[in-house]
Write a protein that holds these residues in place. Sequence first.
Motif, PDB file in Angstrom:
ATOM      1  N   ASP A  35     -40.396 -32.120  16.473  1.00 12.25           N
ATOM      2  CA  ASP A  35     -41.645 -31.422  16.812  1.00 12.25           C
ATOM      3  C   ASP A  35     -41.948 -31.452  18.306  1.00 12.25           C
ATOM      4  N   SER A  36     -41.316 -32.365  19.019  1.00 10.69           N
ATOM      5  CA  SER A  36     -41.564 -32.510  20.452  1.00 10.69           C
ATOM      6  C   SER A  36     -40.537 -31.804  21.318  1.00 10.69           C
ATOM      7  N   VAL A  37     -39.566 -31.163  20.698  1.00 10.18           N
ATOM      8  CA  VAL A  37     -38.551 -30.423  21.459  1.00 10.18           C
ATOM      9  C   VAL A  37     -38.463 -29.026  20.851  1.00 10.18           C
ATOM     10  N   ARG A  38     -39.374 -28.165  21.277  1.00 13.21           N
ATOM     11  CA  ARG A  38     -39.452 -26.818  20.684  1.00 13.21           C
ATOM     12  C   ARG A  38     -38.548 -25.835  21.387  1.00 13.21           C
ATOM     13  N   GLU A  39     -38.286 -26.054  22.675  1.00 10.80           N
ATOM     14  CA  GLU A  39     -37.451 -25.120  23.416  1.00 10.80           C
ATOM     15  C   GLU A  39     -37.006 -25.777  24.718  1.00 10.80           C
ATOM     16  N   LEU A  40     -35.804 -25.431  25.153  1.00 11.86           N
ATOM     17  CA  LEU A  40     -35.266 -25.882  26.435  1.00 11.86           C
ATOM     18  C   LEU A  40     -34.636 -24.678  27.118  1.00 11.86           C
ATOM     19  N   ARG A  41     -34.865 -24.550  28.427  1.00  8.16           N
ATOM     20  CA  ARG A  41     -34.255 -23.460  29.192  1.00  8.16           C
ATOM     21  C   ARG A  41     -33.939 -23.945  30.605  1.00  8.16           C
ATOM     22  N   PHE A  42     -32.882 -23.395  31.175  1.00  4.31           N
ATOM     23  CA  PHE A  42     -32.682 -23.579  32.607  1.00  4.31           C
ATOM     24  C   PHE A  42     -33.579 -22.573  33.315  1.00  4.31           C
ATOM     25  N   VAL A  43     -34.287 -23.017  34.356  1.00  8.14           N
ATOM     26  CA  VAL A  43     -35.150 -22.126  35.130  1.00  8.14           C
ATOM     27  C   VAL A  43     -34.871 -22.319  36.620  1.00  8.14           C
ATOM     28  N   ALA A  44     -35.029 -21.242  37.380  1.00 11.08           N
ATOM     29  CA  ALA A  44     -34.889 -21.292  38.840  1.00 11.08           C
ATOM     30  C   ALA A  44     -36.067 -20.528  39.442  1.00 11.08           C
ATOM     31  N   MET A  45     -36.712 -21.148  40.433  1.00  8.54           N
ATOM     32  CA  MET A  45     -37.911 -20.565  41.032  1.00  8.54           C
ATOM     33  C   MET A  45     -37.810 -20.544  42.550  1.00  8.54           C
ATOM     34  N   ARG A  46     -38.375 -19.516  43.126  1.00  8.12           N
ATOM     35  CA  ARG A  46     -38.411 -19.413  44.586  1.00  8.12           C
ATOM     36  C   ARG A  46     -39.543 -20.271  45.167  1.00  8.12           C
ATOM     37  N   PHE A  47     -40.398 -20.788  44.326  1.00  3.47           N
ATOM     38  CA  PHE A  47     -41.530 -21.619  44.739  1.00  3.47           C
ATOM     39  C   PHE A  47     -41.425 -22.983  44.050  1.00  3.47           C
TER      40      PHE A  47
END
Length: 143
Positions: A35-47
């Motif tokens: 219930d505590s791991v609903r989704e994981l993604r790699f993300v990259a941000m310019r900020f």
Amino acid sequence: MLLAGCDGGLAPPPPSPLAVIEGTVYYNGPWPHPDSVRELRFVAMRFVPQSTQELLLRFNEIERSDTLRRFVDSDTFRVVIDLEGVAADTFRYSGIAWKFGPNPFDWRPLVVYDRPLILRPGERRPIVLEADFRNPASFPGSP
């Protein structure tokens, strides 16, 4: 009569405007309750985000992978970024984002890549991350 010609010879094709960040994340330690791991993604941000609220306000500026597999020892990710008309772009904050609850604000960093990623058109940047749910990263502005 047959005429043959050359319209550019053997010149190389123009470089692709696409850049790629791809890599592997290794998970160390036990996984939390499902219930505590609903989704994981790699993300990259310019900020550099200071909070979950800033992430949601600037959601369209975030480059992100498809959803990663859960409850595995490791997984791979890939993000393709269009840099058409740009000589280079810098992603100041990247890593694995973890959705830990049902609400839209229930996101936090799990692991953060330790340096900015500078990408140029046609470039491919491989990275490796090690994540541990017992010691997750925090937003830079949080105590």
